[in-house]
Design a protein around this motif. Structure first.
Motif, PDB file in Angstrom:
ATOM      1  N   ARG A  26       0.844  -1.182   0.000  1.00  0.00           N
ATOM      2  CA  ARG A  26       0.000   0.000   0.000  1.00  0.00           C
ATOM      3  C   ARG A  26       0.885   1.240   0.000  1.00  0.00           C
ATOM      4  NH1 ARG A  26      -4.991  -0.637   4.071  1.00  0.00           N
ATOM      5  NH2 ARG A  26      -6.078   0.377   2.362  1.00  0.00           N
ATOM      6  N   LEU A  27       0.508   2.179  -0.853  1.00  0.00           N
ATOM      7  CA  LEU A  27       1.244   3.433  -0.949  1.00  0.00           C
ATOM      8  C   LEU A  27       0.337   4.587  -0.576  1.00  0.00           C
ATOM      9  CD1 LEU A  27       3.101   2.885  -4.353  1.00  0.00           C
ATOM     10  CD2 LEU A  27       4.004   2.507  -2.048  1.00  0.00           C
ATOM     11  N   LYS A  28       0.951   5.689  -0.186  1.00  0.00           N
ATOM     12  CA  LYS A  28       0.198   6.877   0.188  1.00  0.00           C
ATOM     13  C   LYS A  28       0.773   8.080  -0.543  1.00  0.00           C
ATOM     14  CE  LYS A  28      -1.597   9.333   4.241  1.00  0.00           C
ATOM     15  NZ  LYS A  28      -1.614   9.392   5.720  1.00  0.00           N
ATOM     16  N   LEU A  29      -0.111   8.952  -1.025  1.00  0.00           N
ATOM     17  CA  LEU A  29       0.312  10.193  -1.661  1.00  0.00           C
ATOM     18  C   LEU A  29       0.307  11.314  -0.631  1.00  0.00           C
ATOM     19  CD1 LEU A  29      -1.557  10.139  -5.101  1.00  0.00           C
ATOM     20  CD2 LEU A  29       0.633   9.117  -4.457  1.00  0.00           C
ATOM     21  N   LEU A  30       1.466  11.939  -0.457  1.00  0.00           N
ATOM     22  CA  LEU A  30       1.615  13.035   0.496  1.00  0.00           C
ATOM     23  C   LEU A  30       1.792  14.323  -0.290  1.00  0.00           C
ATOM     24  CD1 LEU A  30       4.167  11.298   2.902  1.00  0.00           C
ATOM     25  CD2 LEU A  30       1.658  11.312   3.058  1.00  0.00           C
ATOM     26  N   GLU A  31       0.777  15.163  -0.295  1.00  0.00           N
ATOM     27  CA  GLU A  31       0.854  16.391  -1.077  1.00  0.00           C
ATOM     28  C   GLU A  31       1.918  17.317  -0.492  1.00  0.00           C
ATOM     29  OE1 GLU A  31      -2.065  19.556  -3.358  1.00  0.00           O
ATOM     30  OE2 GLU A  31      -2.879  18.322  -1.722  1.00  0.00           O
ATOM     31  N   THR A  32       2.684  17.952  -1.381  1.00  0.00           N
ATOM     32  CA  THR A  32       3.717  18.883  -0.930  1.00  0.00           C
ATOM     33  C   THR A  32       3.588  20.202  -1.681  1.00  0.00           C
ATOM     34  OG1 THR A  32       6.108  19.264  -0.730  1.00  0.00           O
ATOM     35  CG2 THR A  32       5.379  17.947  -2.605  1.00  0.00           C
ATOM     36  N   PRO A  88       8.645  23.309  -3.477  1.00  0.00           N
ATOM     37  CA  PRO A  88       9.225  22.960  -4.782  1.00  0.00           C
ATOM     38  C   PRO A  88      10.561  22.243  -4.684  1.00  0.00           C
ATOM     39  CG  PRO A  88       8.452  25.240  -4.770  1.00  0.00           C
ATOM     40  CD  PRO A  88       8.427  24.757  -3.359  1.00  0.00           C
ATOM     41  N   ARG A  89      11.402  22.647  -3.747  1.00  0.00           N
ATOM     42  CA  ARG A  89      12.727  22.043  -3.618  1.00  0.00           C
ATOM     43  C   ARG A  89      12.628  20.584  -3.176  1.00  0.00           C
ATOM     44  NH1 ARG A  89      16.940  24.645  -6.139  1.00  0.00           N
ATOM     45  NH2 ARG A  89      16.564  26.887  -6.038  1.00  0.00           N
ATOM     46  N   VAL A  90      11.817  20.337  -2.177  1.00  0.00           N
ATOM     47  CA  VAL A  90      11.646  18.967  -1.681  1.00  0.00           C
ATOM     48  C   VAL A  90      11.079  18.077  -2.789  1.00  0.00           C
ATOM     49  CG1 VAL A  90      10.329  17.512  -0.089  1.00  0.00           C
ATOM     50  CG2 VAL A  90      11.405  19.622   0.735  1.00  0.00           C
ATOM     51  N   TYR A  91      10.095  18.616  -3.492  1.00  0.00           N
ATOM     52  CA  TYR A  91       9.473  17.827  -4.554  1.00  0.00           C
ATOM     53  C   TYR A  91      10.463  17.544  -5.682  1.00  0.00           C
ATOM     54  CZ  TYR A  91       6.642  16.450  -8.484  1.00  0.00           C
ATOM     55  OH  TYR A  91       6.173  15.768  -9.567  1.00  0.00           O
ATOM     56  N   TRP A 133       8.597  20.488 -11.089  1.00  0.00           N
ATOM     57  CA  TRP A 133       7.713  21.563 -10.635  1.00  0.00           C
ATOM     58  C   TRP A 133       7.511  22.630 -11.709  1.00  0.00           C
ATOM     59  CZ3 TRP A 133       5.659  21.752  -5.543  1.00  0.00           C
ATOM     60  CH2 TRP A 133       4.951  22.917  -5.238  1.00  0.00           C
ATOM     61  N   GLY A 134       8.586  22.995 -12.385  1.00  0.00           N
ATOM     62  CA  GLY A 134       8.508  24.060 -13.381  1.00  0.00           C
ATOM     63  C   GLY A 134       7.575  23.744 -14.527  1.00  0.00           C
ATOM     64  N   TYR A 135       7.545  22.484 -14.956  1.00  0.00           N
ATOM     65  CA  TYR A 135       6.651  22.108 -16.046  1.00  0.00           C
ATOM     66  C   TYR A 135       5.190  22.298 -15.632  1.00  0.00           C
ATOM     67  CZ  TYR A 135       4.719  19.486 -19.968  1.00  0.00           C
ATOM     68  OH  TYR A 135       4.012  19.122 -21.092  1.00  0.00           O
ATOM     69  N   GLY A 136       4.886  21.971 -14.393  1.00  0.00           N
ATOM     70  CA  GLY A 136       3.526  22.166 -13.904  1.00  0.00           C
ATOM     71  C   GLY A 136       3.130  23.625 -13.848  1.00  0.00           C
ATOM     72  N   GLU A 137       4.081  24.488 -13.482  1.00  0.00           N
ATOM     73  CA  GLU A 137       3.784  25.919 -13.433  1.00  0.00           C
ATOM     74  C   GLU A 137       3.491  26.476 -14.822  1.00  0.00           C
ATOM     75  OE1 GLU A 137       3.309  27.807 -10.508  1.00  0.00           O
ATOM     76  OE2 GLU A 137       3.207  25.675 -10.000  1.00  0.00           O
ATOM     77  N   ALA A 138       4.193  25.977 -15.823  1.00  0.00           N
ATOM     78  CA  ALA A 138       3.905  26.408 -17.190  1.00  0.00           C
ATOM     79  C   ALA A 138       2.509  25.952 -17.608  1.00  0.00           C
ATOM     80  CB  ALA A 138       4.957  25.843 -18.148  1.00  0.00           C
ATOM     81  N   ARG A 139       2.139  24.759 -17.221  1.00  0.00           N
ATOM     82  CA  ARG A 139       0.810  24.254 -17.562  1.00  0.00           C
ATOM     83  C   ARG A 139      -0.296  25.047 -16.865  1.00  0.00           C
ATOM     84  NH1 ARG A 139      -0.290  20.364 -21.660  1.00  0.00           N
ATOM     85  NH2 ARG A 139       1.804  19.960 -22.437  1.00  0.00           N
ATOM     86  N   ARG A 140       0.037  25.664 -15.758  1.00  0.00           N
ATOM     87  CA  ARG A 140      -0.945  26.500 -15.072  1.00  0.00           C
ATOM     88  C   ARG A 140      -1.370  27.663 -15.973  1.00  0.00           C
ATOM     89  NH1 ARG A 140      -1.791  26.616  -9.572  1.00  0.00           N
ATOM     90  NH2 ARG A 140       0.266  25.779  -9.070  1.00  0.00           N
ATOM     91  N   MET A 148      -0.788  19.433  -9.221  1.00  0.00           N
ATOM     92  CA  MET A 148      -0.769  18.934  -7.842  1.00  0.00           C
ATOM     93  C   MET A 148       0.442  18.029  -7.716  1.00  0.00           C
ATOM     94  SD  MET A 148      -4.815  17.990  -7.797  1.00  0.00           S
ATOM     95  CE  MET A 148      -4.590  17.246  -9.413  1.00  0.00           C
ATOM     96  N   ARG A 149       1.210  18.221  -6.635  1.00  0.00           N
ATOM     97  CA  ARG A 149       2.438  17.443  -6.479  1.00  0.00           C
ATOM     98  C   ARG A 149       2.387  16.609  -5.205  1.00  0.00           C
ATOM     99  NH1 ARG A 149       2.796  23.090  -8.347  1.00  0.00           N
ATOM    100  NH2 ARG A 149       3.948  23.004 -10.318  1.00  0.00           N
TER     101      ARG A 149
END
Length: 355
Positions: free
Chosen positions: A2-8, A11-14, A30-37, A44-45
């Motif tokens: 079983r795995l769990k998703l921990l939202e963060t 940006p550095r940690v992710y 992280w940067g690719y997601g910001e461009a998609r915004r 969501m990370r």
């Protein structure tokens, strides 16, 4: 397992987690997601943790709204993982954080599969089933772990000849901060090939944010007598760098006698020097990005394929997989395919995809 998703929200940690996974891609950064915004998508990370709390992966999901009441989730070239064996458990973990309005989850595991005759592509990973990809499914890769002499010897003879010609004519290629020059080349290429593009703000955001948290976004330009004639936009993270956007322009300059200048072979210089730059900065994987699924000499993409093939013959697949999240999923898939077909007809007069 079983795995769990921990939202963060760090940006550095992710990005540290994405960069250090053995199975990973800069598109999970992280940067690719910001461009998609910029395109109206919501990134969501998550850190992916096992039962002992150990981080075994990282996941960037993009939520894309469709019609009111429905959305999709998409992991661009992701998730980043220790092992593909974790994917069935990842599916269950994502179900726990998905909204009732999320109809489909699409993943693109960042493990290149050899595009050779007889090679098999898995039809499923647990509940995930093979589906149409959003990023180019077919690509060409180059292993930069070899010496520069070995890399050059591995080029097609025409590429070696053109690179030498460019050097003799004084072509200079390398990293460049001139975004306007890149944009001129990129826009001209898109208009010539009827490819389409996102708003300029998307690429500017990707360049800025791709450099901000642990990844790297950069431009390589090839210039002859100061004029930028070819270039591309790269996104790097971990061991890999990815040539996402670019192109070339025709050199219509003339000499003092009014005769056209000799072809400077600027595109060849661009590809070769981009590979050298990546190698010198420690990257071992160079992804030339999309090539056609079906080769058609009448299409612009065939010329792009032939150019990239001169620099490496290592063709690969990055298949995608879907996980239905509610009963509307089949209808949503059909509607998205219909919309893509209509966009192709409007932009290029053909129902076929570019690649």
């Amino acid at each position: 397992m079983r795995l769990k998703l921990l939202e963060t929200t760090d940006p550095r940690v992710y990005d540290d987690a994405v960069r250090n996974m053995p199975i990973t891609s800069a598109l999970q950064g992280w940067g690719y997601g910001e461009a998609r915004r910029v395109l109206g998508q919501t990134p969501m990370r998550y850190l992916i943790a096992d039962e002992a709390g150990r981080t075994v992966g990282a996941l960037q999901l993009l939520r894309k709204r469709l019609v009111p009441g429905f959305s999709t989730l998409y992991a661009p070239r992701g998730p980043a993982l220790e092992s593909l064996d974790l994917l069935p458990a990842v599916a269950e973990a994502i179900k726990a954080v998905a909204k009732p309005t999320d109809a489909i989850l699409k993943i693109e595991p960042p493990v290149p599969l050899p595009a050779e005759e007889g090679s098999e592509i898995p039809e499923s990973y647990g509940p995930f089933r093979r589906a149409e990809s959003e990023q180019p499914e077919h690509t060409i890769l180059a292993d930069l772990g070899r010496s520069e002499d070995e890399l050059f010897a591995g080029l097609h003879s025409m590429a070696r000849r053109n690179v030498r010609t460019a050097q003799k004519l004084g072509v200079v290629a390398g990293r460049d901060d001139d975004f306007d020059a890149f944009w001129e080349i990129f826009t001209a290429t898109n208009e010539r090939a009827k490819l389409g593009a996102y708003p300029r703000a998307y690429y500017e955001t990707l360049l800025r944010e791709g450099n901000a948290h642990g990844g790297e976004a950069y431009i390589v330009l090839s210039r002859h007598q100061g004029k930028a004639l070819a270039g591309g936009f790269f996104l790097g993270m971990g061991a890999g760098t990815y040539y996402l956007f670019g192109g070339s322009v025709r050199d219509d300059r003339v000499d003092e006698a009014g005769k056209p200048l000799k072809d400077s072979k600027a595109p060849d210089a661009f590809y070769w020097n981009a590979m050298l730059d990546a190698k010198q900065r420690g990257y071992t994987l160079f992804d030339f990005w999309g090539i056609p699924r079906i080769l058609d000499e009448e299409k612009h993409s065939f010329g792009v394929f032939k150019m990239k093939l001169k620099f490496s013959e290592q063709r690969a697949w990055y298949p995608a997989y879907d996980l239905p999240l509610n009963a509307a999923a089949p209808a949503i898939v059909k509607a998205l395919r219909w919309r893509k077909t209509q966009n192709n007809k409007r932009k290029r007069g053909s129902a076929e995809d570019v690649l």
